[in-house]
Design an enzyme around this catalytic site. Sequence first.
Site, mmCIF file in Angstrom:
data_model
loop_
_atom_site.group_PDB
_atom_site.id
_atom_site.type_symbol
_atom_site.label_atom_id
_atom_site.label_comp_id
_atom_site.label_asym_id
_atom_site.label_seq_id
_atom_site.Cartn_x
_atom_site.Cartn_y
_atom_site.Cartn_z
ATOM 1 N N ASP B 306 0.790 -1.078 -0.083
ATOM 2 C CA ASP B 306 0.108 -0.007 -0.012
ATOM 3 C C ASP B 306 0.861 1.244 0.165
ATOM 4 O O ASP B 306 0.514 2.330 0.761
ATOM 5 C CB ASP B 306 -0.871 0.026 1.215
ATOM 6 C CG ASP B 306 -2.018 0.991 1.066
ATOM 7 O OD1 ASP B 306 -2.303 1.744 -0.107
ATOM 8 O OD2 ASP B 306 -2.973 1.211 1.837
ATOM 9 N N PHE B 324 -4.087 10.374 4.228
ATOM 10 C CA PHE B 324 -3.744 9.055 4.711
ATOM 11 C C PHE B 324 -2.621 8.573 3.782
ATOM 12 O O PHE B 324 -2.740 8.701 2.594
ATOM 13 C CB PHE B 324 -4.904 8.243 4.634
ATOM 14 C CG PHE B 324 -5.977 8.595 5.860
ATOM 15 C CD1 PHE B 324 -6.128 8.241 6.949
ATOM 16 C CD2 PHE B 324 -6.885 9.499 5.388
ATOM 17 C CE1 PHE B 324 -6.977 8.560 7.836
ATOM 18 C CE2 PHE B 324 -8.031 10.005 6.247
ATOM 19 C CZ PHE B 324 -7.953 9.388 7.533
#
Lengths: 303, 425
Positions: B306, B324
């Site tokens: 990720d 984020f």
Amino acid sequence: MPAGLLGIEDLSREEIEAILTRAKDFQPEQRHTFKKMDTLKGKMVVLLFFEASTRTRTSFEIAAKRLGADSVSITAAGSSISKGESLVDTLNTLAAMRPNAIVMRHASSGAPHFLARHLDIPIINAGDGAHEHPTQALLDARTILDRKETLEGLRVAIIGDIDHSRVARSNIHLLSRFGVDIVLCGPPPLAPPELAKIAPGVTIEYDMRKAIRDADVIMMLRVQLERQHETNFPRAEYFSFYGLELNHLELAKPEVFVMHPGPINRGREISSEVADSQRSMILNQVENGVAVRMAVLERILSA
Amino acid sequence: MKKLLIRNGRMIDPATQHDGVSDVLLEGSSIAAIGQNLAADDVEVFDASGMVVAPGFLDIHAHFREPGLEHAETIETGSRAAAAGGFSRVCCMPNTDPVNDSATVTGYILEQARRAAIVKVHPIGAITQGSAGEELAPLGTLREAGVVAISDDGRPVMNARVMRRAMELARSFGLTVVQHCEDLNLSAGGDMHEGIESVRRGLRGIPSCAEDVMVARDLLLTELTGARYHVAHLSTRNSAEMVAFAKARGLPVSCEVTPHHITFADEHSIPYDSNFKMKPPLRGAGDIDALIEAVANGTVDAIATDHAPHTGYQKMQEFERCPFGITGLETALAVALDRLVHSGRISLMRLVELFTTGPARVFGLDCGRLAVGGAADVTIFDPDLDWTYDVNQSMSKSRNSPFHNRRFRGGPVATIVDGVVVWKQ
């Protein structure tokens, strides 16, 4: 890293006691005239308020002036923050003017902590989001100690929107350091069970009458609608279950007194009868604000 | 033809379960021979003594930000970070600007990859147009254009009916559906895991059940549709247990975990430091134990990074305002070695599987093994390498890593793509 004041959680019991003791020297009843002192002569304090404030900003300003410091007050609306400047850039700009301390209020939890890691100037937290408001807890403790010998063994009920309250968190940390029996009370979405685990001696009670029973002090909190992004409770019935009325006080200790950090909303969390009663210490709290902030500024700036 | 002889390495190949000292001879872009004491004329020799020689690593979850967000990363810089992490192949999430919801964007990404990437890049297509969660993207056209899976990563498909239709179509096109599981109503406004730490810090929480609710729903839809379904960056105990349950029932389900979710708990994060802010958030210590257990017992199919680069100015803000995401390609292997192998929870064979055949199976990709005649994609790493990660030396355009200054035991040594050493330590 220069020592500012970011939160009560970082302070030891001794440090708290030192500030409270020193604040006593600055209380109005100890001083008949408000002669300007020169303790902090030549020091510059910047008051940077990204959120509206009446009490806190004014009392920091008065405290700084009484100690002989120069102060400059900046609010978000009239500054380059409203032109889209980032927080870091704003603070770097101010830091380049070499103030001796920055007093800061910000709507985001941790904003002063984040800046303290990047700036070489003491930062005094005047309230960050829902996190801490250390000088409020100090002045609340001063107010209690003006009437009680010691905090040890007292039972303090904190009632209202705890989850969004920086006042509650700072008070929890402070009172817990002194062995106070702390009871938190509010509708469950505003008083999550995890709150009982952030410091020793904290319990949660969802029935207001039980929370108040045998309390020495009742601290009422405003419902912070501006920090809530959806409906956390049915607003219409809030006062019926969590609003403080005179008859509640009979459940508490006979000499119980009521505090509120302000601004109060009459009829929403506290009845006018209570707010204006002899039991209310709301204005004493405001008075102590100046004394406590003088002690804090003196401690940080004359170091 | 250019020849490269990788000599004396400990070859670990999960596809054949081979684990032993072997030489590997690469000729052009293929593997020419595997065996003992290989020799060849006119050959460049890579001495891999003491190192592991593995199939090229595959990361099925990264963000290369191109097109549209090139200030944070490009396909070129992202691919360099991948190579420096031992990855020879990366799948890119579609949340670019524009979103990869058309053959045009897919084609652009593949063209940029051909032009500038030093590792192999596979685009992942969007599930819905603009990843807005309403109208389905042209899934068949995307498949033909070259996407290897579909996902609205970062913007979960909230509408169960839309998800059902997407899964039905995905099944017919042979595409795996990847979900970022987060019920947006439950997580709304949250900045970190909901628990004692979020309450202490005065930050709004993202409860574990925001993930669990969607995993549960999607597993039921998997049973209904028979689609291949993959849980991205699984982060909670309950979700791990539900995936294990679904697998036991024989559903075509898989999941990945990230290195950071098996390393940091919410209470370990530096308060208000945005390098610890990502989705899903760093969970509780009990969740970490559950994730590691799920890796060890085979529930987890892949480790994925990720890798989510953001520029310094985006991350240098009030915590609540920061985007984020953290970078992760360069530290993934080292973190996995530290948390899983050196701690005694899994074997090196299983670790290599989590970076090769595991993720390859998830998307049905034909890669991740060392076979004569197959692609010469090789990852060489030293499980005991003593090194410290310096984010300022990162190949990524961004610097948002919580692993800065962390000392590691074990890390990548060289990455080979189609027979070419594209990165060397």
